[in-house]
Scaffold this motif. Sequence first.
Motif, short mmCIF file in Angstrom:
data_model
loop_
_atom_site.label_atom_id
_atom_site.label_comp_id
_atom_site.label_asym_id
_atom_site.label_seq_id
_atom_site.Cartn_x
_atom_site.Cartn_y
_atom_site.Cartn_z
N VAL A 26 1.26 -1.14 -0.43
CA VAL A 26 0.40 -0.17 0.13
C VAL A 26 0.99 1.78 0.45
CG1 VAL A 26 -1.71 1.37 0.97
CG2 VAL A 26 -1.56 -1.15 0.97
N LEU A 27 1.80 1.38 0.82
CA LEU A 27 3.01 2.30 1.18
C LEU A 27 3.23 2.72 -0.22
CD1 LEU A 27 4.71 4.49 2.66
CD2 LEU A 27 6.08 2.64 2.36
N ARG A 28 4.19 2.07 -1.12
CA ARG A 28 4.72 1.91 -2.75
C ARG A 28 3.80 2.44 -3.69
NH1 ARG A 28 8.90 -2.63 -1.93
NH2 ARG A 28 10.79 -1.55 -1.01
N MET A 29 2.58 1.69 -3.53
CA MET A 29 1.39 2.49 -4.28
C MET A 29 0.85 3.17 -4.28
SD MET A 29 -1.11 -1.31 -4.47
CE MET A 29 -2.19 -0.79 -5.94
N LYS A 30 0.81 4.03 -3.23
CA LYS A 30 0.56 5.18 -2.82
C LYS A 30 1.43 6.11 -2.73
CE LYS A 30 -1.94 8.71 -1.02
NZ LYS A 30 -2.55 9.54 -1.63
N TYR A 31 2.91 6.17 -2.51
CA TYR A 31 3.92 7.14 -3.19
C TYR A 31 4.85 7.15 -4.27
CZ TYR A 31 2.41 8.79 2.05
OH TYR A 31 2.04 9.36 3.12
N GLU A 32 5.22 5.25 -4.55
CA GLU A 32 5.53 5.38 -5.57
C GLU A 32 5.12 5.39 -7.26
OE1 GLU A 32 8.10 2.11 -5.65
OE2 GLU A 32 8.92 3.21 -3.77
N LYS A 50 1.66 7.12 -7.16
CA LYS A 50 1.31 8.60 -7.27
C LYS A 50 -0.49 7.67 -6.70
CE LYS A 50 4.59 11.35 -7.40
NZ LYS A 50 5.16 10.96 -6.08
N MET A 51 -0.91 6.39 -6.48
CA MET A 51 -1.86 6.14 -6.52
C MET A 51 -3.47 6.88 -5.38
SD MET A 51 -1.55 2.26 -7.44
CE MET A 51 -3.17 1.68 -7.80
N LYS A 52 -4.65 7.07 -5.80
CA LYS A 52 -5.68 6.66 -4.73
C LYS A 52 -5.65 6.22 -4.46
CE LYS A 52 -6.59 11.58 -8.09
NZ LYS A 52 -7.79 11.82 -8.48
N TYR A 53 -6.64 6.38 -2.64
CA TYR A 53 -6.87 5.45 -2.10
C TYR A 53 -8.19 5.07 -3.28
CZ TYR A 53 -4.94 7.80 1.42
OH TYR A 53 -4.61 8.07 3.23
N ARG A 54 -8.66 4.85 -3.77
CA ARG A 54 -10.04 4.30 -4.67
C ARG A 54 -9.18 3.20 -5.00
NH1 ARG A 54 -14.14 2.30 -3.28
NH2 ARG A 54 -13.61 0.61 -4.38
N GLU A 55 -8.41 3.73 -6.19
CA GLU A 55 -7.25 3.02 -7.13
C GLU A 55 -7.02 1.84 -6.03
OE1 GLU A 55 -5.84 6.07 -10.41
OE2 GLU A 55 -5.05 6.14 -8.36
N ILE A 56 -6.00 2.06 -5.00
CA ILE A 56 -5.11 0.77 -4.16
C ILE A 56 -6.57 -0.27 -4.35
CG2 ILE A 56 -3.91 0.22 -2.65
CD1 ILE A 56 -3.07 3.49 -2.50
N ALA A 57 -8.07 0.06 -3.27
CA ALA A 57 -8.74 -0.47 -3.35
C ALA A 57 -9.09 -1.05 -4.10
CB ALA A 57 -9.63 0.41 -2.36
N ASP A 58 -9.60 -0.59 -5.01
CA ASP A 58 -9.48 -1.86 -6.07
C ASP A 58 -8.69 -3.30 -6.60
OD1 ASP A 58 -12.32 -0.18 -6.68
OD2 ASP A 58 -11.85 0.96 -7.68
N GLU A 59 -7.35 -1.91 -6.99
CA GLU A 59 -6.39 -3.26 -7.64
C GLU A 59 -6.09 -4.51 -6.62
OE1 GLU A 59 -2.03 -2.61 -8.29
OE2 GLU A 59 -3.31 -1.68 -9.46
N LEU A 60 -6.38 -4.03 -4.95
CA LEU A 60 -5.66 -5.12 -3.96
C LEU A 60 -7.54 -5.85 -3.96
CD1 LEU A 60 -3.31 -2.66 -1.59
CD2 LEU A 60 -3.19 -4.92 -3.54
N GLN A 61 -8.50 -5.51 -4.00
CA GLN A 61 -9.45 -5.92 -3.77
C GLN A 61 -9.84 -5.82 -2.09
OE1 GLN A 61 -10.07 -9.49 -5.91
NE2 GLN A 61 -9.89 -8.64 -7.29
N ILE A 62 -9.57 -4.54 -1.71
CA ILE A 62 -10.20 -4.20 -0.12
C ILE A 62 -10.58 -3.17 -0.06
CG2 ILE A 62 -7.84 -5.60 0.43
CD1 ILE A 62 -5.88 -3.04 1.30
N SER A 63 -11.52 -2.65 1.17
CA SER A 63 -11.83 -1.05 1.31
C SER A 63 -11.08 -0.01 1.31
CB SER A 63 -13.26 -1.28 1.92
OG SER A 63 -11.85 -1.47 3.28
N GLN A 64 -11.99 0.77 1.26
CA GLN A 64 -10.33 2.57 1.07
C GLN A 64 -10.36 2.32 2.63
OE1 GLN A 64 -12.14 6.01 -0.88
NE2 GLN A 64 -13.19 4.36 -2.08
N VAL A 65 -10.72 1.46 3.61
CA VAL A 65 -10.77 1.95 4.65
C VAL A 65 -9.74 1.49 5.31
CG1 VAL A 65 -11.76 1.52 7.22
CG2 VAL A 65 -13.05 2.48 5.99
N ALA A 66 -9.25 0.17 4.42
CA ALA A 66 -8.27 -0.83 5.02
C ALA A 66 -6.90 -0.10 4.09
CB ALA A 66 -8.50 -1.97 3.98
#
Length: 79
Positions: A38-44, A46-62
């Motif tokens: 999650v850290l790498r997706m966000k900062y390397e 530059k993905m948004k929470y929604r994009e990370i959640a969709d790709e990892l198939q987890i909630s935005q809260v997670a």
Amino acid sequence: LLMLDTSTVVITEKYEQEELARLRMIIDTLLTEKDRQVLRMKYERKMKYREIADELQISQVAVFKHLSQALKTLKSNFK
């Protein structure tokens, strides 16, 4: 003056390289796989929470919780 200025740049770059290596070591050894991902997706990537959640198939809260835990670990070990 040029020599003094140049040596300051070299010292600064060396310090930054050491700090960056230390940060990478902390990320690779102390974070869980999911926190690291999650850290790498966000900062390397530059993905948004929604994009990370969709790709990892987890909630935005997670995503938020994983990122919070990763940053907390980094802060406590990088002092």
